[in-house]
Design an enzyme around this catalytic site. Structure first.
Site, PDB file in Angstrom:
ATOM      1  N   HIS A 182      67.020 -93.665 -83.627  1.00 47.30           N
ATOM      2  CA  HIS A 182      66.645 -93.791 -82.424  1.00 47.30           C
ATOM      3  C   HIS A 182      66.365 -92.286 -81.769  1.00 47.30           C
ATOM      4  O   HIS A 182      66.612 -93.056 -80.423  1.00 47.30           O
ATOM      5  CB  HIS A 182      67.131 -95.285 -82.084  1.00 47.30           C
ATOM      6  CG  HIS A 182      66.812 -96.524 -83.066  1.00 47.30           C
ATOM      7  ND1 HIS A 182      66.297 -96.675 -83.862  1.00 47.30           N
ATOM      8  CD2 HIS A 182      68.116 -97.255 -83.230  1.00 47.30           C
ATOM      9  CE1 HIS A 182      66.592 -97.529 -84.358  1.00 47.30           C
ATOM     10  NE2 HIS A 182      67.558 -98.039 -84.105  1.00 47.30           N
ATOM     11  N   ARG A 183      67.105 -91.549 -82.351  1.00 46.31           N
ATOM     12  CA  ARG A 183      66.756 -90.665 -80.905  1.00 46.31           C
ATOM     13  C   ARG A 183      67.909 -90.395 -80.222  1.00 46.31           C
ATOM     14  O   ARG A 183      68.540 -89.809 -79.131  1.00 46.31           O
ATOM     15  CB  ARG A 183      65.802 -90.060 -80.599  1.00 46.31           C
ATOM     16  CG  ARG A 183      64.725 -89.797 -81.486  1.00 46.31           C
ATOM     17  CD  ARG A 183      64.938 -88.739 -82.271  1.00 46.31           C
ATOM     18  NE  ARG A 183      63.774 -88.670 -82.971  1.00 46.31           N
ATOM     19  CZ  ARG A 183      63.706 -87.952 -84.080  1.00 46.31           C
ATOM     20  NH1 ARG A 183      65.476 -87.842 -84.570  1.00 46.31           N
ATOM     21  NH2 ARG A 183      63.268 -88.027 -85.492  1.00 46.31           N
ATOM     22  N   LEU A 184      68.822 -91.803 -80.467  1.00 47.86           N
ATOM     23  CA  LEU A 184      70.166 -92.128 -78.413  1.00 47.86           C
ATOM     24  C   LEU A 184      71.732 -90.889 -79.360  1.00 47.86           C
ATOM     25  O   LEU A 184      72.568 -91.827 -79.696  1.00 47.86           O
ATOM     26  CB  LEU A 184      70.016 -93.110 -79.004  1.00 47.86           C
ATOM     27  CG  LEU A 184      69.264 -94.308 -78.851  1.00 47.86           C
ATOM     28  CD1 LEU A 184      69.252 -95.648 -78.221  1.00 47.86           C
ATOM     29  CD2 LEU A 184      68.443 -93.873 -77.193  1.00 47.86           C
ATOM     30  N   HIS A 185      71.233 -89.761 -79.610  1.00 51.44           N
ATOM     31  CA  HIS A 185      72.154 -88.973 -79.502  1.00 51.44           C
ATOM     32  C   HIS A 185      73.747 -89.234 -79.157  1.00 51.44           C
ATOM     33  O   HIS A 185      72.949 -88.986 -78.020  1.00 51.44           O
ATOM     34  CB  HIS A 185      71.731 -87.525 -79.809  1.00 51.44           C
ATOM     35  CG  HIS A 185      70.346 -86.830 -80.791  1.00 51.44           C
ATOM     36  ND1 HIS A 185      70.009 -87.919 -81.746  1.00 51.44           N
ATOM     37  CD2 HIS A 185      69.390 -86.920 -80.502  1.00 51.44           C
ATOM     38  CE1 HIS A 185      69.123 -87.831 -82.257  1.00 51.44           C
ATOM     39  NE2 HIS A 185      68.246 -87.087 -81.895  1.00 51.44           N
TER      40      HIS A 185
END
Length: 205
Positions: A182-185
């Site tokens: 979810h692009r929550l890197h």
């Protein structure tokens, strides 16, 4: 859709020394079969704010910094003469990881450049000697003729030319980036404080 959940990066799992953390990731990149784990993007700038970037190969690293070699008359070297700071970016797609490094850049001692030059394949020594890196080349055949002529004219050991050697980037900041769902890197930045100790800060993705 790409799965980014394989390798979470937790603060408590980080090495306190960024060089040890880099060494861990670099070795994992090797074991994962990254095509060229030592390849990185090197970005430099001059006093006219002309920013350029290119792919370079890392040749060694330790607690003093990250070492690469080039022609001292090249465009990158000319920019580093004007502003001796640079940024490095490693991208390891199989591991879904990125490392960003920025800091001051200096030439390494000539003896260290000599030592590395002697270990290079003879063909690479010749190429470094005849290349006027970043200068206009009228015809590739001209370059090949120079290469063949040099190869045929001498079988003696090749001395490192004065215009070729190494640089070392001494980092001020190093960021480790791990892709997540979810692009929550995951992002962790190592920064030197006034006491020259490394502090670790987690960043928003």
């Amino acid at each position: 859709m790409q799965d980014y959940s394989k390798l979470p990066l937790l603060k408590q799992a980080l090495q306190q020394d960024p060089f040890q953390q880099f060494s861990l990731w670099f070795n994992q990149a090797l074991s994962q079969g990254e095509i060229e784990p030592s390849a990185f993007t090197l970005a430099t700038v001059n006093t006219d704010y002309d920013v350029t970037a290119r792919i370079v190969l890392l040749k060694s690293f330790d607690e003093k910094g990250f070492v690469f070699f080039t022609n001292y008359l090249s465009a990158k070297s000319e920019q580093l003469k004007e502003i001796p700071k640079a940024a490095m970016v490693f991208w390891w797609p199989k591991c879904q990881r990125q490392v960003r490094i920025c800091g001051l850049v200096n030439k390494i001692p000539a003896t260290q450049s000599d030592e590395y030059f002697k270990k290079r394949p003879r063909e690479s020594q010749i190429a470094a000697t005849i290349s006027q890196q970043s200068q206009p080349l009228t015809d590739r055949e001209q370059l090949l003729q120079e290469f063949n002529s040099f190869t045929n004219d001498t079988q003696q050991p090749i001395r490192r030319p004065d215009f070729w050697g190494g640089f070392i980037l001494n980092p001020e900041k190093i960021e480790f980036w791990q892709a997540r769902s979810h692009r929550l890197h995951d992002r962790f930045q190592y920064t030197k404080n006034k006491a020259s100790l490394w502090e670790i800060l987690q960043l928003y993705p």
